[in-house]
Design a protein around this motif. Structure first.
Motif, short mmCIF file in Angstrom:
data_model
loop_
_atom_site.label_atom_id
_atom_site.label_comp_id
_atom_site.label_asym_id
_atom_site.label_seq_id
_atom_site.Cartn_x
_atom_site.Cartn_y
_atom_site.Cartn_z
N ARG A 100 41.01 -27.17 -13.68
CA ARG A 100 41.06 -25.83 -14.27
C ARG A 100 40.92 -24.75 -13.21
O ARG A 100 41.53 -23.67 -13.32
CB ARG A 100 39.96 -25.69 -15.32
CG ARG A 100 40.17 -26.59 -16.53
CD ARG A 100 38.94 -26.61 -17.42
NE ARG A 100 38.68 -25.31 -18.03
CZ ARG A 100 37.66 -25.06 -18.85
NH1 ARG A 100 36.80 -26.04 -19.14
NH2 ARG A 100 37.49 -23.87 -19.36
N MET A 101 40.13 -25.01 -12.18
CA MET A 101 39.96 -24.02 -11.13
C MET A 101 41.27 -23.77 -10.38
O MET A 101 41.55 -22.65 -9.96
CB MET A 101 38.87 -24.49 -10.15
CG MET A 101 38.60 -23.53 -9.01
SD MET A 101 37.39 -24.16 -7.83
CE MET A 101 38.25 -25.60 -7.20
N HIS A 126 37.02 -18.78 -3.78
CA HIS A 126 35.96 -17.95 -4.36
C HIS A 126 36.59 -17.04 -5.41
O HIS A 126 37.49 -16.26 -5.11
CB HIS A 126 35.27 -17.11 -3.29
CG HIS A 126 34.27 -16.14 -3.84
ND1 HIS A 126 33.13 -16.56 -4.49
CD2 HIS A 126 34.25 -14.78 -3.86
CE1 HIS A 126 32.45 -15.50 -4.88
NE2 HIS A 126 33.11 -14.42 -4.51
N LEU A 127 36.11 -17.15 -6.65
CA LEU A 127 36.63 -16.33 -7.73
C LEU A 127 35.88 -15.02 -7.78
O LEU A 127 34.65 -15.00 -7.87
CB LEU A 127 36.49 -17.07 -9.07
CG LEU A 127 37.25 -18.41 -9.18
CD1 LEU A 127 37.04 -19.00 -10.56
CD2 LEU A 127 38.73 -18.21 -8.90
N ALA A 128 36.59 -13.91 -7.71
CA ALA A 128 35.97 -12.58 -7.77
C ALA A 128 35.90 -12.11 -9.21
O ALA A 128 36.61 -12.59 -10.09
CB ALA A 128 36.78 -11.59 -6.93
N GLY A 129 34.99 -11.16 -9.46
CA GLY A 129 34.80 -10.69 -10.83
C GLY A 129 35.75 -9.59 -11.26
O GLY A 129 35.77 -9.21 -12.42
N GLY A 130 36.57 -9.06 -10.32
CA GLY A 130 37.43 -7.94 -10.69
C GLY A 130 38.67 -8.35 -11.46
O GLY A 130 39.28 -7.53 -12.14
N ARG A 138 34.99 -17.53 -16.61
CA ARG A 138 33.53 -17.47 -16.40
C ARG A 138 32.95 -18.88 -16.24
O ARG A 138 32.04 -19.10 -15.44
CB ARG A 138 32.87 -16.76 -17.57
CG ARG A 138 33.15 -15.27 -17.63
CD ARG A 138 32.23 -14.60 -18.64
NE ARG A 138 32.50 -13.17 -18.74
CZ ARG A 138 33.28 -12.60 -19.65
NH1 ARG A 138 33.90 -13.38 -20.55
NH2 ARG A 138 33.46 -11.31 -19.66
N SER A 139 33.47 -19.83 -16.98
CA SER A 139 32.99 -21.20 -16.86
C SER A 139 33.27 -21.78 -15.48
O SER A 139 32.40 -22.41 -14.86
CB SER A 139 33.65 -22.07 -17.93
OG SER A 139 33.27 -23.42 -17.78
N VAL A 140 34.47 -21.53 -14.97
CA VAL A 140 34.82 -22.03 -13.64
C VAL A 140 34.01 -21.30 -12.56
O VAL A 140 33.60 -21.89 -11.55
CB VAL A 140 36.33 -21.88 -13.40
CG1 VAL A 140 36.69 -22.27 -11.97
CG2 VAL A 140 37.11 -22.74 -14.38
N TYR A 141 33.75 -20.00 -12.78
CA TYR A 141 32.97 -19.21 -11.82
C TYR A 141 31.56 -19.79 -11.67
O TYR A 141 31.04 -19.94 -10.56
CB TYR A 141 32.93 -17.76 -12.27
CG TYR A 141 32.20 -16.84 -11.33
CD1 TYR A 141 32.84 -16.31 -10.22
CD2 TYR A 141 30.88 -16.50 -11.55
CE1 TYR A 141 32.18 -15.46 -9.35
CE2 TYR A 141 30.20 -15.64 -10.70
CZ TYR A 141 30.87 -15.14 -9.59
OH TYR A 141 30.21 -14.30 -8.73
N LYS A 142 30.93 -20.12 -12.78
CA LYS A 142 29.60 -20.73 -12.75
C LYS A 142 29.66 -22.13 -12.14
O LYS A 142 28.74 -22.56 -11.43
CB LYS A 142 29.01 -20.80 -14.15
CG LYS A 142 28.70 -19.43 -14.75
CD LYS A 142 28.12 -19.58 -16.14
CE LYS A 142 27.82 -18.22 -16.75
NZ LYS A 142 27.27 -18.33 -18.13
N ARG A 189 28.07 -25.21 -4.87
CA ARG A 189 27.38 -24.75 -3.66
C ARG A 189 25.93 -25.24 -3.64
O ARG A 189 25.42 -25.68 -2.60
CB ARG A 189 27.43 -23.23 -3.57
CG ARG A 189 28.84 -22.67 -3.44
CD ARG A 189 28.83 -21.17 -3.22
NE ARG A 189 30.18 -20.64 -3.15
CZ ARG A 189 30.84 -20.11 -4.17
NH1 ARG A 189 30.25 -20.02 -5.37
NH2 ARG A 189 32.07 -19.66 -4.02
N THR A 190 25.29 -25.18 -4.79
CA THR A 190 23.90 -25.66 -4.88
C THR A 190 23.84 -27.16 -4.68
O THR A 190 22.92 -27.68 -4.02
CB THR A 190 23.30 -25.29 -6.24
OG1 THR A 190 23.43 -23.88 -6.45
CG2 THR A 190 21.84 -25.68 -6.31
N ALA A 191 24.81 -27.89 -5.23
CA ALA A 191 24.82 -29.35 -5.09
C ALA A 191 25.00 -29.78 -3.64
O ALA A 191 24.39 -30.76 -3.19
CB ALA A 191 25.92 -29.95 -5.96
#
Length: 469
Positions: free
Chosen positions: A180-181, A193-197, A211-215, A221-223
């Motif tokens: 999906r990304m 990197h998905l931007a919010g604009g 929004r789901s893919v953004y999260k 990154r945390t993993a």
């Protein structure tokens, strides 16, 4: 007369010499070699034989036996040119005697004790040497194992890169989100990197997926930081140019959230001339909270704390040029200093019950409140840095751990509190019960009158039915 005496002495000495030689020849003794006489020998002989022209000359003023050669101390050892190579025998040292047998026994015991300790040190040094050798060998094996792990990881990565597309075929949630990304790639094919604009130009369903893919990207990154990301997943994300570090600061452009808050803060200063943003600011309700967050980030950055949300240098520069006051460095007052202030308060007022909003010394009131919180945390099994000695010292001056009300630091009084405050508590309880009873009676009368339709109640003024809702 002088010449006559000289000739007489000379003839006499020669006659004696001839007599001696004749006696030696008759006895069969070997003739001894003769040596020329020096001045000192001549002077001694003439002294024995009778006066001469050297008679009045002292022997110290005579010329030395060997002119031009100084006499030094007698040399010891073998003579010059000797071929003897046998070692010289050393004289044994002179044996000294003990003053007493007690001294000898004391010395023997002390030397035996010292020798035992010295042997212990030698054994310990030998053990340390063995351990160091074992450590050296273990380090060599460890370095070899590390190199082996590195080669194995490289082999795993090479194999994963070769079969990454096949591993993506498994029906898992991660593979679904990855697919999906890829649908949100920009014109240049970048999706790291998905931007919010971009979300404003999407439909409702697209925004939900976006929004789901953004999260999901943030989760990856945390993993990776935690080391829980699988090798093929990291390979697939690196293949598309995934950005493991999110860009921050004004580089996001006007579409970035941080830059929008910064622009709002800049407009606020241009309008009001300062940066004291009120708690309630309708044009930007979260502006004050955002500014406090930036100041907190900067404080953490200066302190070197390991949080990930530091204020970048570019953001810090922009806020500094705007005139943001980062605040002075916090100074921690020692516990003893606050305790001394509490003793002074007790001396002036006769008790330690400082109101928690006392304006006379707000830092001291906050410190007292903090001691109660630490004590309650300790009672509940939480971590607390309040020591038993501090608790004892506070209790000795009459410090109360509960405020006596229904707040967060209230608790049931113990037997000592009940015995000391029994009379005051009874009076307060009676007064409280009477007030509650009067209030209940008044409310019952008011409700009864409202039911009957009366609107004017004596003593209370005009009351409507909505006033009791």
């Amino acid at each position: 007369s002088t010449s006559t005496s000289t000739s007489t002495s000379t003839s006499t000495s020669s006659a004696k010499a001839k007599a001696k030689a004749k006696t030696a020849a008759s006895t069969g003794a070997a003739s001894l070699p003769t040596y020329p006489e020096n001045a000192f020998a001549i002077w001694k002989r003439q002294q024995r034989e009778g006066g001469s022209h050297f008679a009045n000359i002292p022997p110290t003023s005579l010329p030395p036996r060997n002119p031009g050669k100084k006499r030094g101390p007698k040399k010891r050892g073998r003579p010059k040119g000797s071929t003897d190579t046998k070692p010289r025998k050393k004289m044994p040292p002179k044996e000294l005697k003990w003053k007493s047998d007690m001294d000898k026994r004391r010395f023997t015991g002390a030397k035996h004790a010292v020798d035992l300790k010295v042997k212990g040190v030698e054994r310990a040094e030998a053990d340390v040497g063995k351990l160091e050798e074992e450590i050296r060998r273990a380090q060599a094996r460890l370095e070899g194992a590390k190199k082996k792990i590195g080669r194995a990881k490289e082999a795993v990565r090479t194999t994963t890169i070769r079969h990454a597309d096949d591993l993506l075929l498994e029906p898992t949630e991660w593979n679904r989100q990855y697919t999906r990304m890829l649908t949100f790639a920009d014109d240049e094919g970048n999706v790291g990197h998905l931007a919010g604009g971009k979300i404003e130009s999407m439909t409702g369903e697209e925004q939900k997926v976006y929004r789901s893919v953004y999260k999901w990207q943030s989760t990856q990154r945390t993993a990776k930081k935690k080391g829980t990301l699988e090798p093929y997943q990291e390979v697939l994300l690196d293949r598309i140019g995934f950005r493991w570090v999110v860009p921050g600061g004004p580089v996001q452009g006007p579409e970035g959230k941080w830059y929008k808050h910064y622009t709002a803060l800049k407009e606020f200063k241009n309008t009001h001339g300062h940066l004291n943003v009120p708690r309630e600011y309708p044009p930007h309700p979260k502006l004050k909270f955002w500014l406090k967050t930036q100041i907190s980030f900067r404080r953490k950055k200066v302190a070197g704390k390991p949080e990930g949300k530091y204020l970048s240098d570019e953001r810090e520069r922009l806020l500094g040029e705007l005139g943001v006051n980062w605040g002075a460095k916090r100074v921690t007052i020692p516990w003893e200093s606050r305790f001394t202030e509490l003793l002074q308060y007790r001396k002036d007022n006769g008790h330690c019950n400082i109101p928690w909003r006392w304006i006379g010394n707000r830092p001291l009131a906050a410190w007292v409140n903090a001691q109660r919180k630490k004590y309650m945390d300790m009672q509940r099994g939480k971590t607390s840095n309040l020591t038993q000695d501090q608790i004892r010292r506070l209790e000795e001056i009459g410090f109360r751990w509960n405020t006596g009300g229904t707040g967060r630091y209230s608790r049931e009084p113990d037997d000592a509190d009940q015995s000391s405050d029994s009379e005051a508590s009874a009076e307060e309880q009676q007064e409280r019960d009477s007030l509650v009873q009067q209030h209940g009676q008044l409310m019952e009368e008011a409700q009864a009158l409202l039911v009957e339709g009366r609107s004017n109640i004596p003593g209370l003024g005009h009351i409507g039915a909505n006033d009791f809702v």
